[in-house]
Design a protein around this motif. Structure first.
Motif, PDB file in Angstrom:
ATOM      1  N   ALA A 143       0.704  -1.192  -0.068  1.00  0.00           N
ATOM      2  CA  ALA A 143      -0.014   0.044   0.053  1.00  0.00           C
ATOM      3  C   ALA A 143       0.845   1.224   0.041  1.00  0.00           C
ATOM      4  O   ALA A 143       1.779   1.278   0.590  1.00  0.00           O
ATOM      5  CB  ALA A 143      -0.970  -0.019   1.093  1.00  0.00           C
ATOM      6  N   PRO A 144       0.461   2.415  -0.682  1.00  0.00           N
ATOM      7  CA  PRO A 144      -0.787   2.491  -1.485  1.00  0.00           C
ATOM      8  C   PRO A 144      -0.699   1.512  -2.805  1.00  0.00           C
ATOM      9  O   PRO A 144       0.300   1.599  -3.333  1.00  0.00           O
ATOM     10  CB  PRO A 144      -1.047   3.820  -1.703  1.00  0.00           C
ATOM     11  CG  PRO A 144       0.516   4.286  -1.955  1.00  0.00           C
ATOM     12  CD  PRO A 144       1.276   3.577  -0.740  1.00  0.00           C
ATOM     13  N   THR A 145      -1.669   0.819  -3.044  1.00  0.00           N
ATOM     14  CA  THR A 145      -1.906   0.630  -4.590  1.00  0.00           C
ATOM     15  C   THR A 145      -3.123   1.295  -5.283  1.00  0.00           C
ATOM     16  O   THR A 145      -4.074   1.460  -4.554  1.00  0.00           O
ATOM     17  CB  THR A 145      -2.365  -1.036  -4.375  1.00  0.00           C
ATOM     18  OG1 THR A 145      -1.377  -1.837  -3.878  1.00  0.00           O
ATOM     19  CG2 THR A 145      -2.659  -1.494  -5.945  1.00  0.00           C
ATOM     20  N   GLY A 154       2.963   2.494  -4.611  1.00  0.00           N
ATOM     21  CA  GLY A 154       3.754   3.343  -3.859  1.00  0.00           C
ATOM     22  C   GLY A 154       3.566   4.714  -4.084  1.00  0.00           C
ATOM     23  O   GLY A 154       3.224   5.283  -5.195  1.00  0.00           O
ATOM     24  N   ASN A 155       3.841   5.704  -2.894  1.00  0.00           N
ATOM     25  CA  ASN A 155       3.677   7.132  -3.074  1.00  0.00           C
ATOM     26  C   ASN A 155       4.730   7.740  -4.266  1.00  0.00           C
ATOM     27  O   ASN A 155       4.550   8.558  -5.010  1.00  0.00           O
ATOM     28  CB  ASN A 155       3.829   7.937  -1.795  1.00  0.00           C
ATOM     29  CG  ASN A 155       4.225   9.219  -1.937  1.00  0.00           C
ATOM     30  OD1 ASN A 155       3.317  10.007  -2.105  1.00  0.00           O
ATOM     31  ND2 ASN A 155       5.238   9.769  -1.523  1.00  0.00           N
ATOM     32  N   ASP A 156       5.670   6.742  -4.533  1.00  0.00           N
ATOM     33  CA  ASP A 156       6.655   7.340  -5.291  1.00  0.00           C
ATOM     34  C   ASP A 156       6.246   7.293  -6.780  1.00  0.00           C
ATOM     35  O   ASP A 156       7.095   7.582  -7.707  1.00  0.00           O
ATOM     36  CB  ASP A 156       8.271   6.703  -4.972  1.00  0.00           C
ATOM     37  CG  ASP A 156       8.216   5.471  -4.654  1.00  0.00           C
ATOM     38  OD1 ASP A 156       7.231   4.636  -5.095  1.00  0.00           O
ATOM     39  OD2 ASP A 156       9.066   4.951  -3.787  1.00  0.00           O
ATOM     40  N   ARG A 157       5.303   6.685  -7.028  1.00  0.00           N
ATOM     41  CA  ARG A 157       4.694   6.485  -8.207  1.00  0.00           C
ATOM     42  C   ARG A 157       3.752   7.527  -8.763  1.00  0.00           C
ATOM     43  O   ARG A 157       3.419   7.585  -9.795  1.00  0.00           O
ATOM     44  CB  ARG A 157       4.205   5.109  -8.718  1.00  0.00           C
ATOM     45  CG  ARG A 157       5.091   3.633  -8.556  1.00  0.00           C
ATOM     46  CD  ARG A 157       6.243   3.946  -9.554  1.00  0.00           C
ATOM     47  NE  ARG A 157       7.163   2.966  -9.663  1.00  0.00           N
ATOM     48  CZ  ARG A 157       8.304   3.101  -8.827  1.00  0.00           C
ATOM     49  NH1 ARG A 157       8.626   4.222  -8.048  1.00  0.00           N
ATOM     50  NH2 ARG A 157       9.147   2.102  -8.876  1.00  0.00           N
ATOM     51  N   MET A 158       3.561   8.698  -7.923  1.00  0.00           N
ATOM     52  CA  MET A 158       2.658   9.641  -8.229  1.00  0.00           C
ATOM     53  C   MET A 158       3.195  10.385  -9.404  1.00  0.00           C
ATOM     54  O   MET A 158       2.096  10.568 -10.052  1.00  0.00           O
ATOM     55  CB  MET A 158       2.666  10.433  -6.759  1.00  0.00           C
ATOM     56  CG  MET A 158       2.009   9.978  -5.616  1.00  0.00           C
ATOM     57  SD  MET A 158       0.101   9.661  -5.841  1.00  0.00           S
ATOM     58  CE  MET A 158      -0.567  11.211  -5.457  1.00  0.00           C
ATOM     59  N   PRO A 159       4.388  10.717  -9.741  1.00  0.00           N
ATOM     60  CA  PRO A 159       4.626  11.361 -11.085  1.00  0.00           C
ATOM     61  C   PRO A 159       3.929  10.396 -12.210  1.00  0.00           C
ATOM     62  O   PRO A 159       3.665  10.920 -13.310  1.00  0.00           O
ATOM     63  CB  PRO A 159       6.239  11.399 -11.018  1.00  0.00           C
ATOM     64  CG  PRO A 159       6.494  11.503  -9.564  1.00  0.00           C
ATOM     65  CD  PRO A 159       5.592  10.692  -8.811  1.00  0.00           C
ATOM     66  N   GLN A 160       4.420   8.990 -12.190  1.00  0.00           N
ATOM     67  CA  GLN A 160       3.956   8.194 -13.135  1.00  0.00           C
ATOM     68  C   GLN A 160       2.327   8.322 -13.221  1.00  0.00           C
ATOM     69  O   GLN A 160       1.818   8.191 -14.310  1.00  0.00           O
ATOM     70  CB  GLN A 160       4.531   6.822 -12.952  1.00  0.00           C
ATOM     71  CG  GLN A 160       6.028   6.795 -13.097  1.00  0.00           C
ATOM     72  CD  GLN A 160       6.571   5.334 -13.028  1.00  0.00           C
ATOM     73  OE1 GLN A 160       5.714   4.357 -13.390  1.00  0.00           O
ATOM     74  NE2 GLN A 160       7.966   5.173 -12.680  1.00  0.00           N
ATOM     75  N   ILE A 161       1.447   8.252 -12.168  1.00  0.00           N
ATOM     76  CA  ILE A 161       0.264   8.401 -12.286  1.00  0.00           C
ATOM     77  C   ILE A 161      -0.083   9.753 -12.936  1.00  0.00           C
ATOM     78  O   ILE A 161      -0.954   9.558 -13.731  1.00  0.00           O
ATOM     79  CB  ILE A 161      -0.225   8.105 -10.775  1.00  0.00           C
ATOM     80  CG1 ILE A 161      -0.099   6.736 -10.251  1.00  0.00           C
ATOM     81  CG2 ILE A 161      -1.671   8.497 -10.627  1.00  0.00           C
ATOM     82  CD1 ILE A 161      -0.194   6.617  -8.723  1.00  0.00           C
ATOM     83  N   LEU A 208      -1.822  -0.920 -12.508  1.00  0.00           N
ATOM     84  CA  LEU A 208      -1.551  -0.778 -11.272  1.00  0.00           C
ATOM     85  C   LEU A 208      -0.233  -0.135 -10.911  1.00  0.00           C
ATOM     86  O   LEU A 208       0.789  -0.304 -11.781  1.00  0.00           O
ATOM     87  CB  LEU A 208      -1.121  -2.201 -10.723  1.00  0.00           C
ATOM     88  CG  LEU A 208      -1.287  -2.399  -9.326  1.00  0.00           C
ATOM     89  CD1 LEU A 208      -1.779  -3.738  -8.708  1.00  0.00           C
ATOM     90  CD2 LEU A 208       0.143  -2.396  -8.741  1.00  0.00           C
ATOM     91  N   PHE A 209      -0.254   1.019  -9.784  1.00  0.00           N
ATOM     92  CA  PHE A 209       0.842   1.741  -9.632  1.00  0.00           C
ATOM     93  C   PHE A 209       1.036   1.289  -7.871  1.00  0.00           C
ATOM     94  O   PHE A 209       0.242   1.410  -7.289  1.00  0.00           O
ATOM     95  CB  PHE A 209       0.812   2.946  -9.633  1.00  0.00           C
ATOM     96  CG  PHE A 209       0.555   3.674 -11.122  1.00  0.00           C
ATOM     97  CD1 PHE A 209       1.682   3.848 -11.937  1.00  0.00           C
ATOM     98  CD2 PHE A 209      -0.556   3.451 -11.736  1.00  0.00           C
ATOM     99  CE1 PHE A 209       1.587   4.330 -13.155  1.00  0.00           C
ATOM    100  CE2 PHE A 209      -0.767   4.039 -13.059  1.00  0.00           C
ATOM    101  CZ  PHE A 209       0.252   4.191 -13.768  1.00  0.00           C
ATOM    102  N   ASP A 217       6.839  -2.682 -13.844  1.00  0.00           N
ATOM    103  CA  ASP A 217       7.278  -1.502 -13.537  1.00  0.00           C
ATOM    104  C   ASP A 217       8.651  -0.901 -13.925  1.00  0.00           C
ATOM    105  O   ASP A 217       9.129   0.195 -14.428  1.00  0.00           O
ATOM    106  CB  ASP A 217       7.328  -1.190 -11.880  1.00  0.00           C
ATOM    107  CG  ASP A 217       7.479   0.049 -11.340  1.00  0.00           C
ATOM    108  OD1 ASP A 217       6.800   1.036 -11.573  1.00  0.00           O
ATOM    109  OD2 ASP A 217       8.543   0.237 -10.729  1.00  0.00           O
ATOM    110  N   PHE A 218       9.679  -1.994 -14.039  1.00  0.00           N
ATOM    111  CA  PHE A 218      11.170  -1.729 -14.838  1.00  0.00           C
ATOM    112  C   PHE A 218      10.789  -0.864 -15.975  1.00  0.00           C
ATOM    113  O   PHE A 218      11.383   0.220 -16.348  1.00  0.00           O
ATOM    114  CB  PHE A 218      11.643  -2.963 -14.956  1.00  0.00           C
ATOM    115  CG  PHE A 218      12.249  -3.760 -13.744  1.00  0.00           C
ATOM    116  CD1 PHE A 218      12.222  -3.379 -12.440  1.00  0.00           C
ATOM    117  CD2 PHE A 218      12.524  -5.147 -14.132  1.00  0.00           C
ATOM    118  CE1 PHE A 218      12.726  -3.875 -11.590  1.00  0.00           C
ATOM    119  CE2 PHE A 218      12.698  -5.930 -13.136  1.00  0.00           C
ATOM    120  CZ  PHE A 218      12.728  -5.539 -11.879  1.00  0.00           C
TER     121      PHE A 218
END
Lengths: 201, 201
Positions: A173-175, A185-192, A182-183, B67-68
């Motif tokens: 989490a977070p998912t 982690g908070n660190d995927r916010m830029p990708q989201i 599916l993303f 994700d990679f």
């Protein structure tokens, strides 16, 4: 109408908290809504072989605690490492499920208030009385809520939601799901944000 | 003169590769240099209880592979999942150590060429002959290199460097140190840039 963003979270997850402070504005910016889905991270970890970051190899746990705070500062989100951590929060999660059915417009304010209570004010959100206090603070009829989260239907709905997440192979989490992608982690916010802005890449 | 950025990496680590494609330009932007430090991620995982992402719980491993590629696209870095993965790369790591002593200006080009060979062209970088070919392609005298990486002093130096990293509690790659602050993962690049730009936060 674009699909809602599904936000799977646990109240005990620092990175979920940091992401939760940003997801409503991000969704609104791209004409989306957020569907909050509480997870029981303990059950998810049991199925997926995970563990709370603070219970890992010592230096990794120490890094995690430092990174929680640094990541919060980077995102401009207030953060204080809770004195009890990790923590169960069944009453708070059942409250989310009840609110989504009975006071949907209060769901997000309640979630943000519980998170702030835990990660800023170090309140014991595992205590149903504290959860009730927080609900009152955001204008929820706590008598109805307290009775509501005892209903078998609410308990079953939360359980079923967690089982679905485990069956879907969620592992942390977070998912965050955007149009089926599916993303984690908070660190995927830029990708989201890029996915919301430009579509699949 | 500001301290170099320490970049601990393994050639088998996709997130290290993605970060390696950005770190030289980032360092230069803030008047820094990069000190590349090869890790033996297998030894690091053994000490810290970690494992390659692709050997974890099935859905987490599947997510990692997705994700990679997505993280590479997000960073504008070419990427193809190697057919052999993870992979040992002792000759390539020893080559880095030898180059740092004997051809320091060829170190970064060699590292980038090895990474591209593995993560773009699917070449078998565990094969010393392939490593030698790559070295030749970036203008390195391969006879000197091939003899050099057999020297006990080079082997010992790499081993000592990995032992130091393990003693320091490192647990993954890339591990990037800026003025004593540890950042783990390609996804911390925005935090690293802010640290370089604004100092500690």
């Amino acid at each position: 109408m674009a699909e809602p963003i599904e936000f799977y979270f646990d109240f005990s997850s620092p990175y979920s908290y940091i992401a939760s402070e940003q997801i409503d504005a991000l969704a609104a910016k791209y004409g989306r809504t957020v569907e909050y889905k509480p997870l029981l991270l303990g059950a998810v970890f049991k199925a997926s072989g995970g563990a709370p970051l603070t219970e890992l190899y010592g230096p990794k746990a120490q890094y995690a605690i430092r990174d929680f705070a640094r990541s919060a500062r980077h995102a401009g989100v207030p953060y204080r490492q809770p004195s009890r951590f990790p923590i169960a929060s069944m009453a708070a999660k059942r409250s989310v499920v009840w609110l989504q059915q009975h006071r949907p417009e209060r769901t997000a304010p309640f979630i943000h208030a519980v998170y702030r209570a835990f990660f800023v004010d170090d309140r014991d959100i595992s205590d149903p009385a504290v959860v009730s206090d927080i609900a009152r603070e955001v204008g929820i009829d706590t008598a109805a809520l307290t009775a509501g989260i005892q209903q078998p239907e609410i308990k079953d709905r939360l359980r079923a939601q967690v089982e679905q997440a485990i069956e879907a192979g969620f592992f942390g989490a977070p998912t965050i799901i955007v149009d089926g992608e599916l993303f984690w982690g908070n660190d995927r916010m830029p990708q989201i944000e890029r996915w919301l802005s430009d579509g699949p890449y």
